[in-house]
Design an enzyme around this catalytic site. Structure first.
Site, PDB file in Angstrom:
ATOM      1  N   GLY A 154       0.832  -1.208   0.000  1.00 19.78           N
ATOM      2  CA  GLY A 154       0.000   0.000   0.000  1.00 19.78           C
ATOM      3  C   GLY A 154       0.859   1.247   0.000  1.00 19.78           C
ATOM      4  N   TYR A 155       1.302   1.642  -1.158  1.00 19.88           N
ATOM      5  CA  TYR A 155       2.185   2.814  -1.274  1.00 19.88           C
ATOM      6  C   TYR A 155       1.465   3.973  -1.965  1.00 19.88           C
ATOM      7  CZ  TYR A 155       6.765   0.940   0.196  1.00 19.88           C
ATOM      8  OH  TYR A 155       7.840   0.471   0.898  1.00 19.88           O
ATOM      9  N   GLU A 188      12.076   7.967 -15.388  1.00 19.90           N
ATOM     10  CA  GLU A 188      12.555   9.333 -15.183  1.00 19.90           C
ATOM     11  C   GLU A 188      12.982   9.552 -13.734  1.00 19.90           C
ATOM     12  OE1 GLU A 188       9.891   8.430 -16.906  1.00 19.90           O
ATOM     13  OE2 GLU A 188      10.559   9.019 -18.906  1.00 19.90           O
ATOM     14  N   GLU A 218      12.530  -3.736  -4.457  1.00 21.82           N
ATOM     15  CA  GLU A 218      11.529  -3.906  -5.506  1.00 21.82           C
ATOM     16  C   GLU A 218      12.167  -3.649  -6.870  1.00 21.82           C
ATOM     17  OE1 GLU A 218       8.279  -1.150  -5.399  1.00 21.82           O
ATOM     18  OE2 GLU A 218       7.214  -2.155  -7.016  1.00 21.82           O
TER      19      GLU A 218
END
Lengths: 390, 373
Positions: A132-133, A374, A249
């Protein structure tokens, strides 16, 4: 024989004896992958057996300490295990955000009680985690997140909305970034909470993607009560933990290996004329892609070799994430070029319900999720090249 | 395959790094160029490279070398690339030493390898003939004549050819390819120095019925591929290491420049338009570095896929180093076009190195052919 040679021999023998034949075949779709968790339905007895046997060895999380359900292997032994699994084309026994993302963060920032409570069920595939970010207003600018956790004595009361929660509708628990304090800068006042997705006040709604699939959800949190002992680290440490977890991640997304040589998939689509791909321009691009892909895999191996077990690659994980995801997008562009009209089929047995087309579309998210390309380039500019104002 | 340097190699890297920066910096190349030096390299430096053990890095100890292997040779080449050093290391210490190790007779080894280790000779490798690298199409012929052969043909881009004491010549024989050791001073050898854009040495060599003895054959008649293949692999990997050095340095001086240069009242390195391109280059260079490490490791290990790895590496390094040169000039702006700044020297050297022993297109095609598509 060195110790590593002996380890390789033993590993090879064990895999030979314990990996079921049907688990030594390529995975053809998401359904073939084992994600575990309370809601997971095994596709076959072999799939279940393979998970149980690997978990018993601790080899679903090879480098974790044995007391947390891991295998206690060094990075070198882990490499050997990977090589030996690849040798027999063994499927990964378990796909898990718990292993790839939450685990490393808990190992570094969690209390001993938390590690003993949360890690073993992850390695056994019993509890499936989601992340949950992101929030509707906090994507690339993740630190501006607004989901609020109020201190109510023995618990936090959580209110807000998360988005891009991967597989939230199938996950058992969530690791979640929340704001416990709004008085300082946006990076301060963020905390890292763990809670059960079956808690009162948690609601999920799948998001339909351009691929037609729904691997992500919106997650709504209304007055969710979270006991205090489910806070990782201290209040306000959330951003530090989140950044650490993101580097893991990124390593995971960057290290995106496909089964079977890429060019063979291209050949399967186009065939050969006089031993060559019939499109000479595409042939050159395929070869260049193979060169880059090989050099990238060598880079992952080199960087992991340079990093001690459990340590993080730091800003270089941004380089791997950037390069690996852009490479993966290019790979699927080339596969679509090779597939031609066949790659356009969306609903048919022949196309396995548009498997290639849907995978191709899914890869477009690779360079967005986990920090856009980016953002990765910004991180390299700032932390590695130390360019002014980055 | 473990992708890491061992302790000896780490020490060598440090030694080579300070050695070439001290003894053979870019200004040495500028001096040789501006003085129009006849040899194009510094004889004192080359002799000293013998004393340091660099020249004999691939020469067995019985012939006075240090036999440290290709990883070590690559570390030396990388530092030479970084400093644009002109010395006959590639031709003599890498190509000739590899050919002699692979196919030399005892007599040839005794005669040449000890001199190579001592940097007491220059041996050039005469391979290519046309405008592009193409070892599969050798038109130079070796006709049987008496007890030996007569060589006829034209060789181009022979690195260090005009300062060579000996030449190793590839020539077509009746049923294949054969390599010959040829004294550069004998009748029929015409050597024309070709001054190249990078101010390093090369020559065009015409062989007009040059007589050689059957003892001058390196390896076996018609079986020259057995010797040439290891030379090609080594050459491609070592050139890649040199490209890595030249590319890294071109990148480093470019990043330094954009950290200093001010326009519009700010340092230009603050502009995201440059930051993202610099970060992309950083990523490419890191990936390129791994390829070089992997290719050299495979060479030393005698890996079965070494030919493929060396081809992939040469393709990758050619492309990536070129990008550092191109972006380097663009990010330097106007001063990048001037001779005063070093970035242009790097662009030119990289252009030559990328062409030698096959460019990116050649090797991409080779990868496809090798894999069967």
């Amino acid at each position: 024989m060195t110790d590593l040679d002996i380890f390789r021999k033993q590993t090879r023998d064990w895999l030979e004896a314990n990996c079921p034949e049907s688990m030594r075949t390529d995975m053809h779709s998401d359904q073939d992958a084992c994600w575990g968790g309370r809601k997971f339905v095994f596709q076959s007895e072999d799939q279940k057996l393979w998970l149980e046997r690997m978990a018993e060895k601790g080899w679903t999380a090879p480098t974790w300490d044995k007391k947390y359900g891991g295998g206690g292997l060094s990075r070198k032994e882990e490499q050997i295990l990977k090589q030996e699994m690849k040798r027999i084309n063994a499927r990964p026994p378990l796909m898990s955000f718990g292993i790839w993302m939450l685990g490393p963060a808990l190992l570094k920032f969690g209390s001993e009680e938390q590690k003993l409570k949360y890690l073993p069920p992850i390695t056994r595939g019993q509890i499936r985690w989601c992340q949950g970010y992101s929030e509707p207003g906090a994507g690339s600018d993740l630190a501006s997140l607004q989901t609020k956790a109020e201190n109510r004595g023995d618990h936090y009361l959580v209110n807000g909305q998360k988005v891009w929660t991967s597989q939230a509708d199938r996950a058992d628990w969530i690791f979640c970034l929340v704001r416990t304090d709004s008085s300082g800068t946006k990076h301060q006042g963020i905390s890292f909470l763990l809670f059960d997705m079956e808690s009162d006040g948690v609601e999920t709604k799948p998001i339909r993607l351009i691929s037609g699939k729904s691997p992500f959800c919106e997650t709504f949190l209304s007055d969710v009560m979270v006991p205090k002992d489910q806070l990782v680290g201290e209040e306000g440490m959330g951003w530090t933990i989140a950044k650490y977890l993101l580097t893991h991640e990124r390593e995971m997304i960057g290290d995106n290996e496909m089964t079977g040589p890429f060019f063979e998939r291209v050949v399967r689509h186009m065939g050969l004329v006089d031993g060559r791909l019939p499109d000479p321009v595409l042939r050159g691009k395929v070869a260049e892609h193979e060169i880059d892909d090989w050099a990238f895999r060598m880079t992952v191996a080199r960087k992991l070799g340079e990093t001690k077990a459990g340590a993080s690659l730091g800003a270089d994980s941004s380089m791997l994430k950037y390069y690996g995801t852009e490479l993966n997008k290019r790979r699927f562009e080339l596969l679509m070029d090779a597939a031609g009209y066949d790659g356009l089929e969306w609903e048919s047995d022949r196309s396995n319900e548009g498997a290639l087309a849907r995978s191709w579309l899914r890869t477009k998210g690779n360079s967005i999720e986990g920090g856009t390309s980016e953002v990765q380039l910004n991180i390299i500019s700032k932390h590695i090249l130390q360019l002014p104002g980055a | 395959m473990a992708l890491a340097l061992n302790e000896d190699e780490q020490m060598l890297r440090e030694t080579a790094e300070s050695y070439f920066a001290d003894k053979a910096p870019v200004k040495m190349l500028r001096r040789l160029r501006d003085m129009r030096d006849d040899t194009g390299f510094d004889a004192g430096l080359w002799r000293d490279m013998g004393g340091m053990g660099f020249a004999g890095v691939l020469v067995p100890e019985v012939y006075g070398g240090v036999a440290m292997g290709y990883q070590a040779a690559g570390l030396i080449a990388e530092q030479m690339g970084r400093n644009l050093t002109a010395a006959p290391f590639f031709s003599t210490s890498v190509l000739a030493a590899t050919a002699l190790n692979a196919g030399g007779s005892d007599e040839q080894k005794v005669k040449h390898l000890s001199k190579i280790a001592a940097a007491d000779t220059v041996v050039a490798f005469a391979l290519d003939e046309g405008a592009k690298h193409d070892p599969d199409r050798i038109e130079t012929r070796a006709e049987v004549s008496g007890n030996g052969f007569k060589l006829k043909g034209v060789k181009s881009m022979v690195v260090d050819g005009h300062v060579a004491d000996s030449l190793i010549v590839t020539a077509a024989t009746n049923n294949g390819l054969t390599l010959f050791m040829v004294d550069a001073k004998v009748k029929g050898v015409d050597i024309e120095r070709t001054i190249m854009m990078d101010s390093h040495n090369a020559a065009r060599i015409t062989l007009d019925d040059v007589e050689v003895d059957s003892d001058d054959v390196i390896g076996t008649v018609d079986q020259g591929m057995d010797v040439l293949l290891p030379v090609l692999n080594a050459g491609r990997a070592i050139l890649s290491a040199e490209l890595l050095g030249a590319g890294s340095e071109a990148f480093r001086i470019t990043v330094d420049y954009i950290r200093e240069r001010r326009q519009f009242g700010r340092i230009i390195g603050e502009f995201q338009a440059l930051q993202h391109r610099a970060s992309h280059l950083y990523s490419e260079m890191e990936v390129a570095r791994s390829a070089v490490l992997a290719a050299l490791t495979a060479l030393d290990a005698g890996d079965g896929d070494v030919e493929l790895y060396c081809a992939m590496t040469k393709a990758k390094l050619g492309q990536v180093a070129r990008l550092t040169g191109l972006e380097g000039i663009q990010m330097h702006g106007g001063v990048g076009m001037t001779d005063e700044y070093d970035i242009g020297l790097y662009l030119k050297r990289i252009r030559v190195l990328q062409e030698l022993f096959g460019d990116g297109n050649y090797h991409a095609d080779k990868v496809a052919r090798t894999k069967g598509y």
